[in-house]
Scaffold this motif. Structure first.
Motif, PDB file in Angstrom:
ATOM      1  N   ASN A  36       0.858  -1.181   0.000  1.00 40.04           N
ATOM      2  CA  ASN A  36       0.000   0.000   0.000  1.00 40.04           C
ATOM      3  C   ASN A  36       0.899   1.238   0.000  1.00 40.04           C
ATOM      4  O   ASN A  36       1.849   1.306   0.785  1.00 40.04           O
ATOM      5  N   PRO A  37       0.636   2.222  -0.874  1.00 41.55           N
ATOM      6  CA  PRO A  37       1.530   3.385  -0.915  1.00 41.55           C
ATOM      7  C   PRO A  37       1.296   4.365   0.232  1.00 41.55           C
ATOM      8  O   PRO A  37       2.103   5.281   0.418  1.00 41.55           O
ATOM      9  N   TYR A  38       0.222   4.185   0.972  1.00 41.62           N
ATOM     10  CA  TYR A  38      -0.090   5.105   2.069  1.00 41.62           C
ATOM     11  C   TYR A  38       0.289   4.471   3.405  1.00 41.62           C
ATOM     12  O   TYR A  38       0.305   3.252   3.545  1.00 41.62           O
ATOM     13  N   PRO A  39       0.585   5.307   4.407  1.00 39.06           N
ATOM     14  CA  PRO A  39       0.940   4.737   5.713  1.00 39.06           C
ATOM     15  C   PRO A  39      -0.271   4.105   6.394  1.00 39.06           C
ATOM     16  O   PRO A  39      -1.410   4.406   6.036  1.00 39.06           O
ATOM     17  N   PRO A  40      -0.033   3.237   7.369  1.00 39.67           N
ATOM     18  CA  PRO A  40      -1.176   2.708   8.133  1.00 39.67           C
ATOM     19  C   PRO A  40      -1.828   3.815   8.955  1.00 39.67           C
ATOM     20  O   PRO A  40      -1.284   4.909   9.100  1.00 39.67           O
ATOM     21  N   SER A  41      -2.985   3.513   9.499  1.00 39.90           N
ATOM     22  CA  SER A  41      -3.728   4.468  10.331  1.00 39.90           C
ATOM     23  C   SER A  41      -2.861   5.025  11.455  1.00 39.90           C
ATOM     24  O   SER A  41      -2.075   4.292  12.061  1.00 39.90           O
ATOM     25  N   PRO A  42      -2.999   6.310  11.774  1.00 40.47           N
ATOM     26  CA  PRO A  42      -2.269   6.868  12.933  1.00 40.47           C
ATOM     27  C   PRO A  42      -2.567   6.097  14.224  1.00 40.47           C
ATOM     28  O   PRO A  42      -1.726   6.047  15.125  1.00 40.47           O
ATOM     29  N   LYS A  43      -3.737   5.475  14.292  1.00 39.56           N
ATOM     30  CA  LYS A  43      -4.062   4.688  15.495  1.00 39.56           C
ATOM     31  C   LYS A  43      -3.194   3.436  15.601  1.00 39.56           C
ATOM     32  O   LYS A  43      -2.964   2.921  16.692  1.00 39.56           O
ATOM     33  N   VAL A  44      -2.737   2.934  14.449  1.00 36.72           N
ATOM     34  CA  VAL A  44      -1.813   1.803  14.453  1.00 36.72           C
ATOM     35  C   VAL A  44      -0.474   2.220  15.064  1.00 36.72           C
ATOM     36  O   VAL A  44       0.106   1.499  15.888  1.00 36.72           O
ATOM     37  N   ILE A  45      -0.004   3.397  14.657  1.00 41.51           N
ATOM     38  CA  ILE A  45       1.278   3.886  15.193  1.00 41.51           C
ATOM     39  C   ILE A  45       1.181   4.024  16.713  1.00 41.51           C
ATOM     40  O   ILE A  45       2.086   3.595  17.452  1.00 41.51           O
ATOM     41  N   LEU A  46       0.067   4.590  17.189  1.00 41.75           N
ATOM     42  CA  LEU A  46      -0.130   4.723  18.636  1.00 41.75           C
ATOM     43  C   LEU A  46      -0.175   3.353  19.319  1.00 41.75           C
ATOM     44  O   LEU A  46       0.364   3.176  20.418  1.00 41.75           O
ATOM     45  N   ALA A  47      -0.810   2.403  18.674  1.00 41.29           N
ATOM     46  CA  ALA A  47      -0.913   1.062  19.271  1.00 41.29           C
ATOM     47  C   ALA A  47       0.458   0.404  19.384  1.00 41.29           C
ATOM     48  O   ALA A  47       0.755  -0.269  20.379  1.00 41.29           O
ATOM     49  N   CYS A 263      -9.201   3.344   6.723  1.00 42.00           N
ATOM     50  CA  CYS A 263      -8.934   2.293   5.741  1.00 42.00           C
ATOM     51  C   CYS A 263      -9.753   2.525   4.467  1.00 42.00           C
ATOM     52  O   CYS A 263      -9.233   2.401   3.352  1.00 42.00           O
ATOM     53  N   GLN A 264     -11.004   2.877   4.626  1.00 42.88           N
ATOM     54  CA  GLN A 264     -11.869   3.098   3.454  1.00 42.88           C
ATOM     55  C   GLN A 264     -11.358   4.260   2.608  1.00 42.88           C
ATOM     56  O   GLN A 264     -11.401   4.206   1.376  1.00 42.88           O
ATOM     57  N   ASN A 265     -10.891   5.318   3.246  1.00 46.27           N
ATOM     58  CA  ASN A 265     -10.363   6.460   2.487  1.00 46.27           C
ATOM     59  C   ASN A 265      -9.120   6.074   1.693  1.00 46.27           C
ATOM     60  O   ASN A 265      -8.948   6.506   0.550  1.00 46.27           O
ATOM     61  N   LEU A 267      -8.433   3.051   0.588  1.00 45.16           N
ATOM     62  CA  LEU A 267      -8.875   2.185  -0.514  1.00 45.16           C
ATOM     63  C   LEU A 267      -9.430   3.024  -1.664  1.00 45.16           C
ATOM     64  O   LEU A 267      -9.120   2.775  -2.835  1.00 45.16           O
ATOM     65  N   LEU A 268     -10.234   4.033  -1.337  1.00 40.09           N
ATOM     66  CA  LEU A 268     -10.810   4.897  -2.374  1.00 40.09           C
ATOM     67  C   LEU A 268      -9.719   5.612  -3.156  1.00 40.09           C
ATOM     68  O   LEU A 268      -9.792   5.726  -4.387  1.00 40.09           O
ATOM     69  N   ALA A 269      -8.709   6.100  -2.447  1.00 38.15           N
ATOM     70  CA  ALA A 269      -7.620   6.815  -3.124  1.00 38.15           C
ATOM     71  C   ALA A 269      -6.894   5.896  -4.097  1.00 38.15           C
ATOM     72  O   ALA A 269      -6.565   6.288  -5.228  1.00 38.15           O
ATOM     73  N   ILE A 270      -6.648   4.660  -3.690  1.00 36.47           N
ATOM     74  CA  ILE A 270      -5.918   3.720  -4.553  1.00 36.47           C
ATOM     75  C   ILE A 270      -6.755   3.350  -5.772  1.00 36.47           C
ATOM     76  O   ILE A 270      -6.247   3.307  -6.903  1.00 36.47           O
ATOM     77  N   VAL A 271      -8.042   3.114  -5.563  1.00 32.08           N
ATOM     78  CA  VAL A 271      -8.917   2.771  -6.694  1.00 32.08           C
ATOM     79  C   VAL A 271      -8.993   3.946  -7.674  1.00 32.08           C
ATOM     80  O   VAL A 271      -8.950   3.761  -8.899  1.00 32.08           O
ATOM     81  N   LYS A 272      -9.052   5.165  -7.153  1.00 30.39           N
ATOM     82  CA  LYS A 272      -9.103   6.353  -8.010  1.00 30.39           C
ATOM     83  C   LYS A 272      -7.827   6.458  -8.860  1.00 30.39           C
ATOM     84  O   LYS A 272      -7.887   6.722 -10.069  1.00 30.39           O
ATOM     85  N   THR A 273      -6.695   6.252  -8.223  1.00 32.89           N
ATOM     86  CA  THR A 273      -5.427   6.288  -8.964  1.00 32.89           C
ATOM     87  C   THR A 273      -5.398   5.193 -10.036  1.00 32.89           C
ATOM     88  O   THR A 273      -4.989   5.426 -11.177  1.00 32.89           O
ATOM     89  N   ARG A 274      -5.832   3.996  -9.660  1.00 34.07           N
ATOM     90  CA  ARG A 274      -5.852   2.883 -10.621  1.00 34.07           C
ATOM     91  C   ARG A 274      -6.680   3.251 -11.847  1.00 34.07           C
ATOM     92  O   ARG A 274      -6.239   3.086 -12.989  1.00 34.07           O
ATOM     93  N   GLU A 275      -7.870   3.803 -11.603  1.00 38.31           N
ATOM     94  CA  GLU A 275      -8.779   4.093 -12.718  1.00 38.31           C
ATOM     95  C   GLU A 275      -8.261   5.238 -13.581  1.00 38.31           C
ATOM     96  O   GLU A 275      -8.518   5.272 -14.785  1.00 38.31           O
TER      97      GLU A 275
END
Lengths: 355, 355
Positions: A36-47, A263-265, A267-275
Motif C-alpha cells: 500500500n503506498p499510504y501509511p497505516p492508520s495513525p491509530k496503528v502507530i499509537l498502538a 482504511c476506506q479512504n 482504498l478509495l484513493a488507490i482505486v481512483k489512482t488505478r482508474e
C-alpha cells in the motif's frame, strides 16, 4: 549447492517461493510487491508505541482474542469463526494442512498466486491444475465439481481479475472438500465471499492486513469460516506454533481494523489512482486487464515485458515480471500514489521513445 | 467435536500441544510458563517505539539481515550460519522438516519438551523414544548412534538438568543424521554447543529470545549451524512463509542482542534467586533437581503435586504440573523475582501447614 548430507529428502526436493525484490537502495519507486503506498492508520502507530512496555516479557495471547473479536465485529461474524496467523501466507499454509489430503488432489487455476503449488509440494499434495480462460478469467466450470477441495484467489493474482459471488457460490457448492477463497485483494473492487458463509458450509475466506490495511510490515492475516472449519485450523496451528502473532502485531492489527474510516479512504484513493492511470498506460500502447485489485496487469503491443521491466529498473522504478507460460509478456504494476504513477508513466514514455 | 466433514485426515488425527495457561486475571504470580520476571532492555522499548512509523506498510526484510548479523556477531559465527524464525517453536518445526525423514525415525528422550512429539505427528514422522535415566538425567549413550537424527533440549525441560559439552559431542558425532540441540534455557547455567560447531558438521543449535532476553511477547527464535544446514532451513521456510518476522520484532530483537550487558545482569539476578530459593523449597520438604534453567523441578515428599498446584492457584500462584508418567509428582516452578518467590514460599507454608 553445498553439502546436503544432513538434509531431509523433502529439503532436497523442494523449490521455494521467490518473493518480489525488497531492495535496500533508497529512492526507488517500489511498484513490485503490491504494498500500500499510504501509511497505516495513525491509530496503528499509537498502538505500536503503546505495546512498547515491560509486558513484552510475557507470552502474547495464543488465541488473539481481542483481535479476533475486532475482526468478527467488522465482518458481522462470531469470534469462533475467525482464525488469525502470521500473514495470510501462514494462514494459507495451515489451511492446506487442515483441509487438503495427500491422496486426493485439490483444484487450482494454472495462473494464480505462486505460493499454492509451493505449499502443495512442501506437504506432498497433488494439484489438479485448471487453465485460465483465454481472456485470463477464472474457469468457473472447470474449478467446480472437484472432490479434494479447491483454492483460488478472488481477485486472482497476478491477473487482477475478479469473479462475482454467483460464480464463487457455484464453485464452492459443487466441491466436495473445502473451498478456500484467497481475498488478499478483495477490498480494492471485488465482492467478498464472507456473504456466502451461511450458504456454503465448506467455504474458507482468507484475508490479509498487508494490502488494504497497509501493514505488510506486521504480518497479520486471517481466515473466516464456520466454527467447525476454524477448529481444524486451530488444531493444525497448535501443532506447529502456539504463538504466531506477537503482542505488538495483535495490538496494531486490532487498532487498524477498528479504524474502518481511515482504511476506506485509503482504498478509495488507490482505486481512483488505478482508474485514472489505466487509460494512460493504454495510451502508451499497453493492454491492461480490467483490474479489481491494487495492481495492473499490463502487456505492451510491441515491447517485450522482460525488457521493459529491466529498463524501468534502470529508471529507478520496480515492477514485477513473471517468467511463466502465457503471462511472460505482462508486467504486474502495483498502484502507487499519483506521484509514483506519474513517474512510472514518465519513465515509460522515455523508454518507449528511445526504443 | 462438531462437524469434521471438510477436515483433512491429518487435522482429524492430531493432538495439539497445550501451552501453559495465560490467565487474564490480574495480580496472579505467574510462575507457570518460564517467562523472565524482568522487563526487556530499555533499548528494546526504544527500538519498538522507533519501528512505529509509516514503513510498516512495507514488507519486512525476508532475510532479517540486520538481526542475523547481530546474532552472528554475538556468537562469533558468520551470518550465513544463522537462521531466524517466529519463536524457537517455529524454528524447531521447520528444522524437523529440514532434517528429519518420514521413513527414518529420529531419537529423542521420553521426557522432554512436549512439542517434539507433536511436530513428529504433524509431519508423519516416527520417533525412537529413549527413557531418561532414573535420576532424570539425559541418557547420553542411548541417544547416541541413531541413523535418523536426534533432538534433545540442554538443559532439558521440564527436568532443568543439563549435560556437559563432552556428552553433547558424543551424541552428535555418533549420529548419522542431524543433531538438534534445543538451548532455550542454556544461558541460565549450561554450556552452549555453539562451541562444538567446528567439530560436529551435523549440529544445529536452537535458541530463543523468549527466556534469557525477556521477549516471549515478540516471538523470535534462531538456529545456528553450518551454512549448508542453514540453507536447508531457508528452503523449507521459503516454502512456508517468506516473512515470519515482522519489522518490529526484527528491530527489537536486534537491539536486545546488542545490549549484552543488560541481558547478563538479568541472567545473574535470576540464577541468584534460583540458588537462594532451592534450599528454601527443600526445607519445606521438596526434592529439587539441580537446575541449570530458569525454573525448578520439585517433588514434595508427602504432598501430591496435582493437589499442590491447585492449592497454589487458589493462593494466586500459578505453577506448571504435567500429568505424565514418571513426572506427575513434580511441579515446574519458574524462577521469578525474589518477591514473587517469597510469596510462593509463604503460600506453600500456608498450604502445607493446613494439609
Amino acid at each position: 549447492m553445498g553439502d546436503m548430507r544432513y538434509w531431509s529428502a523433502l529439503a532436497k526436493g523442494i523449490s521455494p517461493y521467490v518473493p518480489g525484490e525488497q531492495p535496500r537502495i533508497p529512492h526507488l519507486i517500489k511498484l513490485n510487491t503490491n504494498e500500500n503506498p499510504y501509511p497505516p492508520s495513525p491509530k496503528v502507530i499509537l498502538a505500536v508505541q503503546g505495546a512498547a512496555d515491560a509486558s513484552l516479557r510475557l507470552y502474547p495471547d495464543p488465541e488473539s482474542q481481542a483481535l479476533r473479536a475486532a475482526i468478527a465485529k467488522r465482518h458481522g461474524v462470531k469470534p469462533e469463526q475467525v482464525f488469525v496467523g502470521n500473514g495470510s501466507d501462514e494462514v494459507l499454509a495451515l489451511a492446506f494442512l487442515a483441509y487438503f489430503d495427500r491422496d486426493e488432489p485439490f483444484r487450482m487455476p494454472d495462473i494464480t498466486y505462486s505460493f499454492y503449488p509451493v505449499y502443495a509440494q512442501l506437504f506432498g499434495m497433488a494439484a489438479e491444475t485448471v487453465p485460465l480462460e483465454d481472456d485470463f478469467s477464472l474457469p468457473v466450470e472447470k474449478l467446480s465439481g472437484g472432490t479434494g477441495g479447491v483454492i483460488f484467489a478472488n481477485p486472482n493474482a497476478p491477473t487482477s481479475l475478479a469473479i462475482g459471488l454467483d460464480d464463487v457460490r457455484a464453485i464452492a457448492s459443487s466441491t466436495e472438500g473445502a473451498a478456500i477463497v484467497d481475498e488478499a485483494y478483495v477490498e480494492f473492487g471485488a465482492q467478498s465471499a464472507i456473504a456466502l458463509l451461511s450458504d456454503c458450509p465448506n467455504l474458507v475466506v482468507v484475508r490479509t492486513f498487508s494490502k488494504s490495511h497497509a501493514l505488510a510490515g506486521l504480518r497479520v492475516g486471517y481466515a473466516i469460516a464456520s466454527p467447525d472449519l476454524i477448529e481444524a485450523l486451530n488444531r493444525v496451528k497448535n501443532s506447529f506454533n502456539s504463538y504466531p502473532l506477537d503482542r505488538v502485531a495483535q495490538a496494531a492489527a486490532t487498532a487498524s481494523i477498528e479504524d474502518e474510516h481511515y482504511c476506506q479512504n485509503v482504498l478509495l484513493a488507490i482505486v481512483k489512482t488505478r482508474e485514472s492511470f489505466l487509460p494512460r498506460l493504454e495510451a502508451l500502447g499497453f493492454t491492461c486487464l480490467p483490474s479489481k485489485a491494487n495492481f495492473l496487469f499490463a502487456a505492451h503491443k510491441t515491447h517485450a515485458a522482460a525488457r521493459l521491466q529491466k529498463s524501468l529498473r534502470e529508471h529507478g522504478v520496480l515492477v514485477r515480471h513473471f517468467n511463466a507460460p502465457r503471462i511472460d509478456n505482462f508486467l504486474r504494476i502495483t498502484v502507487g500514489t499519483d506521484d509514483e504513477m506519474e513517474r512510472l508513466v514518465f519513465s515509460l514514455q522515455d523508454i518507449l521513445s528511445l526504443a
